[in-house]
Design an enzyme around this catalytic site. Structure first.
Site, PDB file in Angstrom:
ATOM      1  N   LYS A  76     -41.090   0.152  20.282  1.00 41.48           N
ATOM      2  CA  LYS A  76     -40.640   1.532  20.337  1.00 41.48           C
ATOM      3  C   LYS A  76     -41.640   2.391  21.108  1.00 41.48           C
ATOM      4  O   LYS A  76     -41.268   3.163  21.999  1.00 41.48           O
ATOM      5  CB  LYS A  76     -40.478   2.065  18.903  1.00 41.48           C
ATOM      6  CG  LYS A  76     -39.721   3.364  18.828  1.00 41.48           C
ATOM      7  CD  LYS A  76     -39.608   3.826  17.374  1.00 41.48           C
ATOM      8  CE  LYS A  76     -38.679   2.933  16.561  1.00 41.48           C
ATOM      9  NZ  LYS A  76     -38.765   3.200  15.120  1.00 41.48           N
ATOM     10  N   ARG A  84     -42.850   6.952  12.545  1.00 42.58           N
ATOM     11  CA  ARG A  84     -41.967   5.786  12.518  1.00 42.58           C
ATOM     12  C   ARG A  84     -42.746   4.530  12.859  1.00 42.58           C
ATOM     13  O   ARG A  84     -43.638   4.545  13.698  1.00 42.58           O
ATOM     14  CB  ARG A  84     -40.883   5.893  13.594  1.00 42.58           C
ATOM     15  CG  ARG A  84     -39.864   6.962  13.378  1.00 42.58           C
ATOM     16  CD  ARG A  84     -39.002   7.043  14.619  1.00 42.58           C
ATOM     17  NE  ARG A  84     -38.490   8.384  14.817  1.00 42.58           N
ATOM     18  CZ  ARG A  84     -37.209   8.716  14.649  1.00 42.58           C
ATOM     19  NH1 ARG A  84     -36.329   7.806  14.318  1.00 42.58           N
ATOM     20  NH2 ARG A  84     -36.820   9.949  14.840  1.00 42.58           N
ATOM     21  N   GLY A 124     -34.449  -1.388  10.293  1.00 42.38           N
ATOM     22  CA  GLY A 124     -34.238  -1.117   8.870  1.00 42.38           C
ATOM     23  C   GLY A 124     -35.223  -1.801   7.955  1.00 42.38           C
ATOM     24  O   GLY A 124     -35.140  -1.674   6.737  1.00 42.38           O
ATOM     25  N   MET A 184     -38.626  -1.527   8.104  1.00 45.09           N
ATOM     26  CA  MET A 184     -39.839  -0.796   7.771  1.00 45.09           C
ATOM     27  C   MET A 184     -39.540   0.685   7.625  1.00 45.09           C
ATOM     28  O   MET A 184     -38.410   1.124   7.753  1.00 45.09           O
ATOM     29  CB  MET A 184     -40.923  -1.078   8.794  1.00 45.09           C
ATOM     30  CG  MET A 184     -41.462  -2.506   8.598  1.00 45.09           C
ATOM     31  SD  MET A 184     -42.813  -2.833   9.695  1.00 45.09           S
ATOM     32  CE  MET A 184     -42.042  -2.517  11.259  1.00 45.09           C
ATOM     33  N   ARG A 225     -34.141   0.873  23.135  1.00 43.22           N
ATOM     34  CA  ARG A 225     -34.601  -0.521  23.155  1.00 43.22           C
ATOM     35  C   ARG A 225     -33.475  -1.367  23.718  1.00 43.22           C
ATOM     36  O   ARG A 225     -32.305  -0.942  23.717  1.00 43.22           O
ATOM     37  CB  ARG A 225     -34.966  -1.001  21.760  1.00 43.22           C
ATOM     38  CG  ARG A 225     -33.797  -0.951  20.823  1.00 43.22           C
ATOM     39  CD  ARG A 225     -34.169  -1.336  19.405  1.00 43.22           C
ATOM     40  NE  ARG A 225     -33.035  -1.024  18.539  1.00 43.22           N
ATOM     41  CZ  ARG A 225     -33.135  -0.636  17.280  1.00 43.22           C
ATOM     42  NH1 ARG A 225     -34.314  -0.494  16.710  1.00 43.22           N
ATOM     43  NH2 ARG A 225     -32.054  -0.401  16.569  1.00 43.22           N
ATOM     44  N   ARG A 230     -27.003 -44.655  14.500  1.00 42.82           N
ATOM     45  CA  ARG A 230     -27.482 -45.291  13.266  1.00 42.82           C
ATOM     46  C   ARG A 230     -26.492 -46.363  12.843  1.00 42.82           C
ATOM     47  O   ARG A 230     -25.276 -46.126  12.884  1.00 42.82           O
ATOM     48  CB  ARG A 230     -27.589 -44.262  12.139  1.00 42.82           C
ATOM     49  CG  ARG A 230     -28.797 -43.364  12.240  1.00 42.82           C
ATOM     50  CD  ARG A 230     -28.705 -42.276  11.203  1.00 42.82           C
ATOM     51  NE  ARG A 230     -27.652 -41.361  11.596  1.00 42.82           N
ATOM     52  CZ  ARG A 230     -27.834 -40.083  11.934  1.00 42.82           C
ATOM     53  NH1 ARG A 230     -29.028 -39.552  11.863  1.00 42.82           N
ATOM     54  NH2 ARG A 230     -26.821 -39.318  12.299  1.00 42.82           N
ATOM     55  N   GLU A 252     -42.276 -42.652  14.357  1.00 42.53           N
ATOM     56  CA  GLU A 252     -41.919 -41.802  13.216  1.00 42.53           C
ATOM     57  C   GLU A 252     -42.948 -41.887  12.100  1.00 42.53           C
ATOM     58  O   GLU A 252     -42.741 -41.337  11.024  1.00 42.53           O
ATOM     59  CB  GLU A 252     -40.515 -42.142  12.695  1.00 42.53           C
ATOM     60  CG  GLU A 252     -40.302 -43.604  12.437  1.00 42.53           C
ATOM     61  CD  GLU A 252     -38.847 -43.952  12.123  1.00 42.53           C
ATOM     62  OE1 GLU A 252     -38.119 -43.092  11.628  1.00 42.53           O
ATOM     63  OE2 GLU A 252     -38.449 -45.107  12.363  1.00 42.53           O
ATOM     64  N   SER A 291     -38.639 -43.165  20.987  1.00 42.20           N
ATOM     65  CA  SER A 291     -37.847 -42.039  20.522  1.00 42.20           C
ATOM     66  C   SER A 291     -38.566 -41.465  19.307  1.00 42.20           C
ATOM     67  O   SER A 291     -38.797 -42.175  18.326  1.00 42.20           O
ATOM     68  CB  SER A 291     -36.438 -42.510  20.170  1.00 42.20           C
ATOM     69  OG  SER A 291     -35.686 -41.409  19.711  1.00 42.20           O
ATOM     70  N   TYR A 330     -35.724 -36.687  27.277  1.00 44.40           N
ATOM     71  CA  TYR A 330     -34.475 -36.177  26.711  1.00 44.40           C
ATOM     72  C   TYR A 330     -34.669 -35.764  25.265  1.00 44.40           C
ATOM     73  O   TYR A 330     -35.628 -36.179  24.605  1.00 44.40           O
ATOM     74  CB  TYR A 330     -33.353 -37.218  26.816  1.00 44.40           C
ATOM     75  CG  TYR A 330     -33.540 -38.433  25.944  1.00 44.40           C
ATOM     76  CD1 TYR A 330     -33.116 -38.443  24.607  1.00 44.40           C
ATOM     77  CD2 TYR A 330     -34.145 -39.578  26.438  1.00 44.40           C
ATOM     78  CE1 TYR A 330     -33.303 -39.555  23.806  1.00 44.40           C
ATOM     79  CE2 TYR A 330     -34.335 -40.695  25.644  1.00 44.40           C
ATOM     80  CZ  TYR A 330     -33.914 -40.679  24.329  1.00 44.40           C
ATOM     81  OH  TYR A 330     -34.106 -41.773  23.535  1.00 44.40           O
TER      82      TYR A 330
END
Lengths: 879, 879
Positions: free
Chosen positions: B10, B79, B88, B90, B323, B550, B744, B763, B851
């Site tokens: 702001k 403000r 809304g 703060m 804004r 899977r 993993e 992967s 990927y």
């Protein structure tokens, strides 16, 4: 690369004996470990054939005889020789070079038909078994038949003619079973034997041995080809093994076994009773003197006790091999301490330094002298493989269920199975000792038992199990009978032998005191202890503090459990607070007892770690009771709570500091109990040194929050007056309390820099760190997967015994560096079981840790290993 | 540092509007975020008082009025203004500077008593609520009382005298409740208001908002102090909000709300009905034209749709803030595409690039237009917080047990609870939608629902639950009644609304096509799909292959489970083999269907991963049946097997490649089925591209062994003739099959160099990697701990939604580097759920992955996010 890496231990020593010590060693050559490694990766190396021909030619020239010569043939032995001695694990072929022609040459040149054909039949059967892979049974059977036919008792009495026939029978057997005639070309024989030795490196016995002894599978073996000398030539010949000192007691007196007119295998096989060195002195006084002289030179050269094999051939002494000898724990301690004083006199006197003495003693040696032992042993019923050391006495049970039931009734159980599987784990867990009739040193039973420190004997194949009894020969042992196992030697004994606490020899303390000097200020040793009793034991054994005092055991005691459950079930803050207060009172008492024992030494208290459902009854049991009998109101509540707190993966669940977050007030209660206990023992003149440890943090914010809880209590306690010690005692001041955290998740290790901002110390929880880094639930994989993984070489070590240097170890190094970068003064320790493992201790020292903490009984081993780490690292650094 | 970092959004925009765009902005100054951060860490910064005095003096000089002046006082607004807009969340204080004296000055200088006292009473009540923390109820109550007494309906009708009295009453209330009089010193008022704004940064609403929007808690807010202008001065005054385009539809037409004689809070509060810009044009034609001109300048300056607040004071237009405006998904897409064509004409025309357009669309925007929506909405029964987006329709149930039972019967369930806890998880899991009357955006219900993608509305406090019904006002909804939830807006609607599949606007495809161009060759997008149906959907949505297929779902189908169980129970190799063969046949069919769908695109098939006990019945259920009714022989066998295969921590147990080790033959069977399927579809003219993935490896040796199993089957298959495609189709050749592994476990990441020796691709399984790196069992902690952890700031994000860049992320970077160091050609991908998360995708791109793979419905988002990662990284690199 050392000579041993390339030539193997045996080859290197032979080279040294010959060239440096100038001992009478038969000529020969060594095929290097390089060749074996090449063979393992790509089959027989082409260049090796030429190289072997050259070496054989050179040997033939030196000896003035030729392999396979029809008049006066050269014979050779082919033996394995790895970098690290693996006695009995790999293969040997003797008398190589004999064939149908050269055997006659041997007979002629020695004038001894019987000797020649005895050598030939030994060679054929050895070659058949080892190189061609035939069952030895066929040769044994024919030998027995021949003896019966010749009507003799002893192998040595078989007449030459019968031996000659036996050679024919053996050769036919080979031709029949392999489809090819027994090879007559000595070059082919040699290549076959060398290949067999290479192959034997990956034989199951050898693999299992390496797994147990933590030798790399990659090393490969060298092969020693040596001209044969014959102890079985006549009665002016013989063979024996000799130790420069007593390997059992450590006494500085040579010791040996000896047989006239025999080859080495006869001494080992125990077919004839051997004689001692006194007999050698009587029968061969000159050779006896020569041998003792050699012993002295060997000891001076190696500065250690050596074991040797020697052969006398027609009055001439030959040294066939030597190596630094294996020894018992007591002997290792005595020799190490003895050798720090000079041996010998004048210019030939030698000694070792204290540091060398420390390096001579292995952790296993201390372990041996620390384990309880049998007060008096009786002859063994049978013997198996010594799979997990220690003495165990108990009553025999044959199924895991029966064993578990018996243990519940308070009986001491020896579990006897043909082999074990994950289905038996509940029975193994409570057994005092385990005996199996099948399986090797990395079988399920062996691996699991060693993991738990339960004495075990495996592969005792004389044990025939039949339902609820087993027999060894005529002896039958039934369920409930008493049995005694010596897991250190593999001996199975009938009845209930008396156990005595071990009494370590006086050299035990000498070595440990020397070790303490070396590691002082470099690597401290603490113990993991949860009770005053453990603390007392730890202090006795030299612990310099408690590195891990778990508080969960204080929650599990029968009188506390109902209170803990009330805390969990509390439906209002008031109920919860009341339970906390009750727990505070009892925890305070427990803490006070421990702090008293450890007065003047640091005590690291870990706030509650295990998930809450560990304090609740088992869901399935309550559910069954509910379905069959119905539950009381209280049990209904417990069942509901058990469901709420149940976890799919408790290891990764609401534990450690996470508990603190979901049960606010719990940690504050514990800290209050601890600090009040400290005040109480202070007022009695003791000096409590408290360190508070937050478990399982993964983020800086968690640790900051937990630290704020602890500091709030500390600041409240510090606002009270300092307790006064009794008159005449020094004034007590409340010291600053260290607050630290465990590093037991990979993330904590990676973000150690952030955690260091809020920690005065780190303690590596390497058990959990290993579980999470590998994704191995110890409860699940150690029994199911570990044996298979070790045997298949998928893992080189059990990472729960020895730290995984490449994976988990990297996290330890990284966390130490990142933590210290933020806070140079950060104290670092380890409190996982690896804290008592020598190889792991070495790594922890290199990672810059300040202390290791282990179970009280491992403290002496840790003291020794810490010193060895300091010495070893200094050596590497000056290299 | 950008201006926004220091001044907040702001403040920065105000500065720009004033100095660059030269718009009519009331004078003022901004207190920087630095000051707020200093306050958060160490309380009120000393230097701030002096600085504020200086700034106030300067402002007073510019305005020619003084704060608190008894004649013509300056009033200011205070403000918040954070870097990222938090509408809304703060606090704001208006009319500051009024006191008992200056209110009279204001009345005199404006000649308007009513206006002055109305402003004063607004200020006192705002100050009381926001700065002093009083309950607003007291002021509301007195206001209502005053209106009743004065016999008026509207605030605007209250006479000046009554307002004057009201100010006294308000001040007394403050003095009574705080023990201190209402502060008269404007400097004190200002300091109080600024501090209140600072404090509001850490208010629960603001924290919750930041957690949801992933804004750092560390940023702090700036504070804007601005001279007041008064839209409530008279009927020649007013206030409004304006959008330069339509934020709901994206139409390029200004849009706004406006009220004559009012202050900003009146517009927001919705007390009076607002008018639109047409009304403004009628009533204030000059100002309307001026405003439209400003809108055009704003759009040209920001090159985006702006939202603004404006006030008209006695015929003069003031811009209070602007804004870049928030917008719906459809609007975001339309605006982004529209703005690539020029807006305006001649020299003032402006446009954005395609890359900028791509960066303008957020993942949430796509998500909105992809979710199923209500065909037609009806007025809401009530509204709560929109906690998890999407539309849900079902029958109401009030307990998790009832909900679970209803779901078993096939009903669609809406679970309604006052709030949820881990005890409710089984009911939440099956619910189509979740509604709670308590809790905020990081409450248990909100976090869990978002994690699962279940639509949810929380904190709907008008909902009063009473046993098996709830009421909103007079409306009562009973168990089994139909309810419709819009989780995107928070609307709760009665009855069974019709759902329509979403129909994304045409700009959806435009943006994605542009995105595909940007990311081509840089970051591919695949999908996780286990069935041909999923595969078809994935391809439709633009997936370039399957990154994770899977195989366990193929085992769980009702007709396969008995076969799988026979495999597990097999007591002989023959029985096991027979079961394998049966499974091979069905798996082959499944694989063929998937390969057909994905013809020409790669399909990564993961060999079986879950522990075997997942295929067995639950132990507790069988045990209860055994205890109550007894078991059949078959069930007895299953129970025994269930006990054998039971695991304490299945996540860390016998899974993945470990299964392959304990069940040799299993993986070979799967590979055979897969390759036979490939041959089959090849022969039909399709082009299968197969990649085989070994799960859960931790050592090189494991991967080498598993690879050898796969290669043995491949070489067997390759020894068969190549299947011929039908006539007229291209000749089919069996391509080389890639074999790779998942990364993993932390150890796999650390030892990626070793694994790369035996892998063609990696992967990253970031779900499990996160579980193990944190030691978080997702099943356990996501429901129990995550809400508490997020709310307490112990974690900034849920690491299962957005990858933990500092911990898990480091392992990903490290593994990518180490793997590629050994094998430059190593293909890298990710198949954890993070593959569909924008911020995670950005990190994966920076880590060098080839990927990402995500669920089919996330594919469009991943395509967009991948392009944004490419653009964002290029930007950073050229900076």
């Amino acid at each position: 690369m050392e000579l041993k890496d390339l030539l193997g231990g045996k080859g290197a020593n032979l080279a040294e004996m010959m060239s440096v010590l100038q001992l009478p060693v038969p000529h020969g050559f060594t095929i290097t470990t390089d060749a074996c490694r090449a063979y393992m990766h790509g089959g027989w190396p082409k260049a090796l054939d030429d190289e072997m021909s050259r070496q054989v030619a050179s040997l033939e020239k030196k000896m003035g005889r030729k392999l396979g010569d029809a008049d006066d043939p050269l014979l050779v032995s082919v033996r394995s020789g790895a970098k690290f001695s693996m006695p009995g694990m790999m293969d040997t072929v003797l008398n190589l070079g004999l064939n149908d022609k050269s055997v006659e040459g041997l007979a002629r040149s020695t004038g001894n038909d019987r000797f020649a054909y005895d050598s030939y039949r030994r060679f054929i059967s050895m070659y058949g078994r080892i190189v061609l892979g035939l069952d030895g049974e066929v040769f044994e059977h024919e030998l027995e038949k021949a003896k019966t036919n010749a009507n003799v008792q002893n192998d040595a009495e078989i007449p030459a003619e019968v031996l000659k026939q036996l050679c024919q029978v053996y050769k036919s057997a080979i031709a029949q079973q392999t489809g090819k005639p027994f090879p007559q070309d000595p070059a082919k024989q040699l290549r076959g034997a060398v290949e067999a030795v290479f192959r034997s490196w990956n034989g199951p016995r050898a693999i299992a041995y390496r797994v147990r002894e933590k030798i790399s599978h990659e090393l490969g073996t060298a092969v020693n080809v040596q001209a044969m000398v014959f102890g079985n030539r006549d009665d002016n010949s013989g063979t024996g093994v000799g130790f420069t000192r007593n390997a059992a007691t450590g006494d500085a007196k040579p010791y040996g076994d000896f047989l006239v007119n025999a080859q080495g295998e006869d001494v080992v096989a125990g077919i004839r009773n051997t004689e001692d060195l006194n007999a050698l002195k009587r029968k061969f006084p000159v050779i006896h003197a020569e041998l003792l002289g050699i012993f002295a030179r060997l000891e001076r050269h190696y500065k250690d006790m050596c074991d040797t094999e020697f052969t006398i051939e027609q009055g001439k002494l030959w040294m066939l091999q030597t190596r630094v000898g294996k020894r018992t724990g007591a002997a290792a301690l005595k020799m190490a301490v003895d050798m720090v004083s000079p041996t010998g006199t004048g210019r030939s006197a030698w000694k070792i330094s204290k540091n060398e003495a420390i390096m001579r003693v292995a952790a296993d040696h201390l372990d041996q002298v620390l384990h309880p032992q049998f007060a008096k042993k009786i002859p063994a019923l049978t013997k198996g493989l010594a799979a997990s050391p220690g003495a165990a006495v108990g009553q025999v049970f044959f199924t895991a269920d029966d064993a578990a039931l018996a243990a519940v009734k308070g009986l001491d159980v020896i579990l006897v199975r043909s082999e074990t599987s994950p289905e038996d784990v509940h029975g193994m867990m409570i057994a005092k000792g385990i005996l199996t009739s099948r399986g090797g040193l990395v079988s399920h039973a062996a691996v699991v038992a060693r993991g738990w420190g339960t004495p075990a004997i495996v592969g005792a194949d004389a044990v025939k199990i039949d339902g609820a009894s087993f027999s060894v020969g005529d002896v039958v042992v039934r369920e409930g009978d008493w049995l005694s196992l010596d897991g250190t030697t593999g001996e199975v004994m009938l009845g209930q032998l008396t156990l005595t606490a071990s009494k370590p020899p006086k050299e035990f303390n000498t070595i440990l005191e020397w070790s303490d000097v070396v590691r002082k200020g470099k690597l401290a040793v603490r113990a993991n202890a949860d009770t005053d009793e453990d603390a007392r034991k730890a202090r006795e054994l030299g612990a310099e503090g408690i590195g891990l005092c778990r508080t969960e055991h204080m929650f599990l005691a029968a009188d506390r459990l109902p209170v803990v459950r009330r805390m969990i079930l509390a439906s209002t803050p008031e109920e919860e607070y009341a339970a906390f207060e009750e727990l505070r009172t009892v925890q305070k008492k427990d803490f006070a007892a421990i702090l008293k024992e450890m007065s003047g030494l640091p005590v690291t208290v870990r706030l509650l770690d295990p998930p809450l459902h560990e304090f609740l009854p088992r869901i399935d049991e309550l559910e069954i009771e509910k379905a069959t009998k119905g539950l009381s109101k209280e049990d209904e509540d417990l069942l509901r709570a058990a469901h709420v707190w149940a976890e799919v993966n408790p290891m990764l669940g609401t534990r450690g500091v996470r508990l603190g977050v979901v049960k606010p007030g719990l940690y504050a209660m514990q800290v209050r109990a601890l600090m009040e206990a400290a005040d109480e023992v202070s007022s009695k003149g003791y000096e409590p040194i408290v360190e508070i440890m937050i478990p399982l943090t993964v983020t800086r914010e968690e640790l900051a929050l937990a630290r704020s809880w602890v500091e709030a209590v500390l600041s409240d306690i510090n606002s009270r007056p300092v307790p006064k010690a009794k008159k005449g005692q020094k004034v007590v001041k409340r010291p600053k309390i260290s607050i630290g955290t465990m590093i037991e998740t990979p993330r904590a290790a990676l973000r150690a820099d952030e955690l260091a901002e809020y920690a005065d110390f780190f303690s590596f929880g390497t058990n959990d760190l290993t579980q999470m880094t590998f994704g191995f639930s110890r409860d699940d994989v150690e029994s199911r997967l570990m044996p298979a993984y070790l045997e298949a070489g998928l893992l080189k070590r059990n990472p729960f015994e020895t730290i995984d240097q490449n994976g988990v170890g990297e996290l330890v190094f990284l966390a130490a560096q990142r933590g210290r970068k933020v806070k140079r003064s950060l104290k670092l320790g380890v409190c996982g079981e690896h804290g008592g493992d020598p190889e792991s201790i070495d790594m922890f020292y290199r990672a810059g840790l300040n202390y290791v903490s282990c179970s009280p009984y491992r403290v002496p081993i840790a003291r020794l290993s810490a010193a060895q780490a300091v010495i070893g690292t200094a050596k590497t650094e000056t290299k």
